[in-house]
Scaffold this motif. Structure first.
Motif, PDB file in Angstrom:
ATOM      1  N   ASP A   1       0.839  -1.190   0.000  1.00 53.10           N
ATOM      2  CA  ASP A   1       0.000   0.000   0.000  1.00 53.10           C
ATOM      3  C   ASP A   1       0.882   1.252   0.000  1.00 53.10           C
ATOM      4  N   ALA A   2       0.475   2.248  -0.773  1.00 54.34           N
ATOM      5  CA  ALA A   2       1.310   3.440  -0.967  1.00 54.34           C
ATOM      6  C   ALA A   2       1.658   4.143   0.344  1.00 54.34           C
ATOM      7  N   TYR A   3       0.797   3.997   1.366  1.00 56.15           N
ATOM      8  CA  TYR A   3       1.034   4.693   2.630  1.00 56.15           C
ATOM      9  C   TYR A   3       1.681   3.798   3.687  1.00 56.15           C
ATOM     10  N   ASP A   4       2.055   2.592   3.313  1.00 58.81           N
ATOM     11  CA  ASP A   4       2.779   1.729   4.242  1.00 58.81           C
ATOM     12  C   ASP A   4       4.272   2.039   4.126  1.00 58.81           C
ATOM     13  N   PHE A   5       4.663   3.175   4.677  1.00 61.79           N
ATOM     14  CA  PHE A   5       6.051   3.612   4.577  1.00 61.79           C
ATOM     15  C   PHE A   5       6.991   2.666   5.335  1.00 61.79           C
ATOM     16  N   GLU A   6       6.565   2.199   6.490  1.00 60.91           N
ATOM     17  CA  GLU A   6       7.414   1.291   7.269  1.00 60.91           C
ATOM     18  C   GLU A   6       7.606  -0.037   6.545  1.00 60.91           C
ATOM     19  N   GLY A   7       6.542  -0.551   5.956  1.00 61.08           N
ATOM     20  CA  GLY A   7       6.648  -1.803   5.216  1.00 61.08           C
ATOM     21  C   GLY A   7       7.582  -1.681   4.031  1.00 61.08           C
ATOM     22  N   HIS A   8       7.474  -0.572   3.294  1.00 62.03           N
ATOM     23  CA  HIS A   8       8.383  -0.345   2.176  1.00 62.03           C
ATOM     24  C   HIS A   8       9.828  -0.212   2.667  1.00 62.03           C
ATOM     25  N   ALA A   9      10.001   0.444   3.811  1.00 58.67           N
ATOM     26  CA  ALA A   9      11.358   0.609   4.356  1.00 58.67           C
ATOM     27  C   ALA A   9      11.969  -0.748   4.699  1.00 58.67           C
ATOM     28  N   ALA A  10      11.159  -1.655   5.227  1.00 59.98           N
ATOM     29  CA  ALA A  10      11.670  -2.985   5.558  1.00 59.98           C
ATOM     30  C   ALA A  10      12.120  -3.722   4.297  1.00 59.98           C
ATOM     31  N   LEU A  11      11.390  -3.545   3.206  1.00 63.03           N
ATOM     32  CA  LEU A  11      11.767  -4.204   1.953  1.00 63.03           C
ATOM     33  C   LEU A  11      13.050  -3.606   1.382  1.00 63.03           C
ATOM     34  N   THR A  12      13.192  -2.290   1.465  1.00 61.84           N
ATOM     35  CA  THR A  12      14.419  -1.674   0.945  1.00 61.84           C
ATOM     36  C   THR A  12      15.643  -2.173   1.712  1.00 61.84           C
TER      37      THR A  12
END
Length: 373
Positions: A235-246
Motif C-alpha cells: 500500500d502506498a502509505y505503508d512507509f514502514e513496510g516499504h522501508a523494511a523491503l528496501t
C-alpha cells in the motif's frame, strides 16, 4: 515590488481521452477497480497582458475528473490581475482559496494544472525549454515503457510490445505484476527477461496489491531476474513496510506515484521507504511542489523516476542531479501537436520553449466542459 506582467485570462477545459482498449492492472484483478477506458484531462491556459500564453495539465484515471474541473473553475478567477511570475505566491493563494476541502488530493491536483501553466509561461518568457530554465543536468533522460506490459494483455502480446519498444529506442521495459497466482507473475517476468535479454533494464509494478508477507516472498523470488526495481509492492502509505523491503533486498524498491503532496513524500523519504522516488507533478500539486520533492530526494541521495506525464517529467528529470528514469506512455500523444524524440534508450529534450507542447485540435474535439474568465 516590480510587476512584470499580469494575467488577463484563464481558460479551463475538461477533456476525455479515450483509450484504444480497456486497461487492467492488479487493482482490477483484485476487484478494487474497474478496467480503465479513458483518462480525464484537465487543461489550464493562462494568457497575459504581454501576449504570452502558458499551458498546463492535470489528469485523473477512472474517477475524479469532473471534481478536478469543478474545483479549477472555482479557483480560476483568483489568478486574474496577478503577476504570473510570482508562482510560489500564486500556489499559496490558490491552495488557501480552497483550503476548506484540504491541501492535498483532488484540490492540489486541480491547482497543478495552473501551476504547470505558469511554469510553462515563465520558461516561454525566457525563451527556454523548462529544463533549461530550471537548470538542466543533461540533454536527454533514460526512458522505459509501461503501456505494453499490463495484465489484461496475454504474455505473447507483452513480449511483442517489449521487443517493439526496444527496437524503437526505449531503454527499459516495465510490466505489471500482482496477479492472484504468483506463478503467473513469475512466468511472465521470466518470459520478458528472456525476450529482451540481460542488457535491457526490466522493472515490475505490483500496484500496491501485495500484503507484507506476499511482498517479502515475491521480492525474494524476483531477485534472480536482476530487476531495475520492484514498484509499489505494498500500500502506498505503508512507509514502514516499504522501508523494511528496501533494507532486506538488493533489488531497489520504488514508490511514490500515489502520494498527493510534498508532505507525504517527505514522510516516505524520512521513513527510508524507497530507493527510487516516483513523484507525479500533477498529483503533488504541480512543478512548484515537485521541486520540493526533488530537493528532499536529492538530500537523501535517492534515485528519481517520475510517474506518467512524460511531457512534463522529461524536463524535471533532466534537472535532477542523479541520472533518473522517465516513464514512456504513448497514451497522451493525441492530445498534443508535438511529440518527444526517443532514441538510444533515452528521451530527448526539444529546443522548444516551455514544455514544448501545444494542445491539438483532436483534444479540443474531446472537450466535455470549459470555463473562461
Amino acid at each position: 515590488m516590480v510587476t512584470v506582467d499580469r494575467v488577463t485570462g484563464v481558460r479551463v477545459s475538461s477533456v476525455t481521452l479515450p483509450l484504444p482498449v480497456p486497461i487492467s492492472d492488479a487493482k482490477v484483478l483484485t476487484g478494487r477497480q474497474r478496467p480503465m477506458t479513458e483518462v480525464a484531462m484537465l487543461f489550464a491556459e493562462i494568457t497575459t497582458e504581454a501576449g504570452l500564453e502558458g499551458v498546463g495539465f492535470s489528469y485523473s484515471k477512472r474517477a475524479g475528473g469532473p471534481g478536478q474541473f469543478a474545483h479549477a473553475r472555482e479557483l480560476a478567477p483568483v489568478l486574474v490581475g496577478e503577476d504570473p511570475n510570482d508562482i510560489a505566491k500564486l500556489w499559496d493563494k490558490l491552495v488557501w482559496a480552497g483550503a476548506s476541502v484540504g491541501r492535498s488530493g483532488l484540490s492540489v491536483q486541480a491547482i497543478a494544472a495552473f501551476d504547470i501553466a505558469l511554469w510553462d509561461l515563465k520558461a516561454k518568457r525566457a525563451r527556454l525549454p523548462l529544463a533549461k530554465l530550471l537548470g538542466a543536468h543533461r540533454e536527454s533522460v533514460r526512458c522505459y515503457n509501461t503501456s505494453g506490459g499490463f495484465l489484461h494483455a496475454p504474455v505473447e502480446e507483452v513480449l511483442e510490445r517489449a521487443a517493439e519498444s526496444v527496437a524503437n529506442g526505449i531503454g527499459g521495459i516495465k510490466i505489471k505484476v500482482g496477479h492472484p497466482d504468483p506463478a503467473v507473475d513469475l512466468a511472465r517476468v521470466a518470459a520478458v527477461r528472456e525476450k529482451i535479454g540481460d542488457d535491457v533494464t526490466l522493472m515490475v509494478d505490483a500496484n500496491q496489491q501485495w500484503d507484507r508477507p506476499a511482498a517479502r516472498r515475491m521480492c525474494r523470488a524476483l531477485e534472480r531476474f536482476g530487476l531495475g526495481w520492484i514498484e509499489e509492492p505494498l500500500d502506498a502509505y505503508d512507509f514502514e513496510g516499504h522501508a523494511a523491503l528496501t533494507a532486506a533486498f538488493d533489488t531497489p524498491i520504488a514508490t511514490g506515484e500515489m502520494l498527493a503532496g510534498a508532505g507525504e513524500h517527505a514522510e516516505l523519504i524520512r521513513a527510508g521507504g524507497a530507493d527510487i522516488v516516483q513523484p507525479d507533478a500533477p498529483r503533488v500539486g504541480g512543478i512548484t511542489q515537485f521541486l520540493k520533492v526533488m530537493a528532499l530526494a536529492d538530500a537523501r541521495h535517492l534515485q528519481l523516476a517520475p510517474h506518467f506525464a512524460m511531457e512534463i517529467h522529461v524536463h524535471l528529470a533532466a534537472a535532477y542531479p542523479r541520472e533518473p528514469w522517465v516513464e514512456h506512455f504513448e497514451w497522451l500523444d493525441p492530445l498534443f501537436d508535438e511529440h518527444l524524440e526517443i532514441s538510444g534508450g533515452r528521451m530527448h529534450l526539444s529546443g522548444r520553449p516551455g514544455l514544448g507542447v501545444t494542445i491539438s485540435e483532436r483534444a479540443r474535439a474531446w472537450t466535455v466542459a470549459e470555463f473562461r474568465v
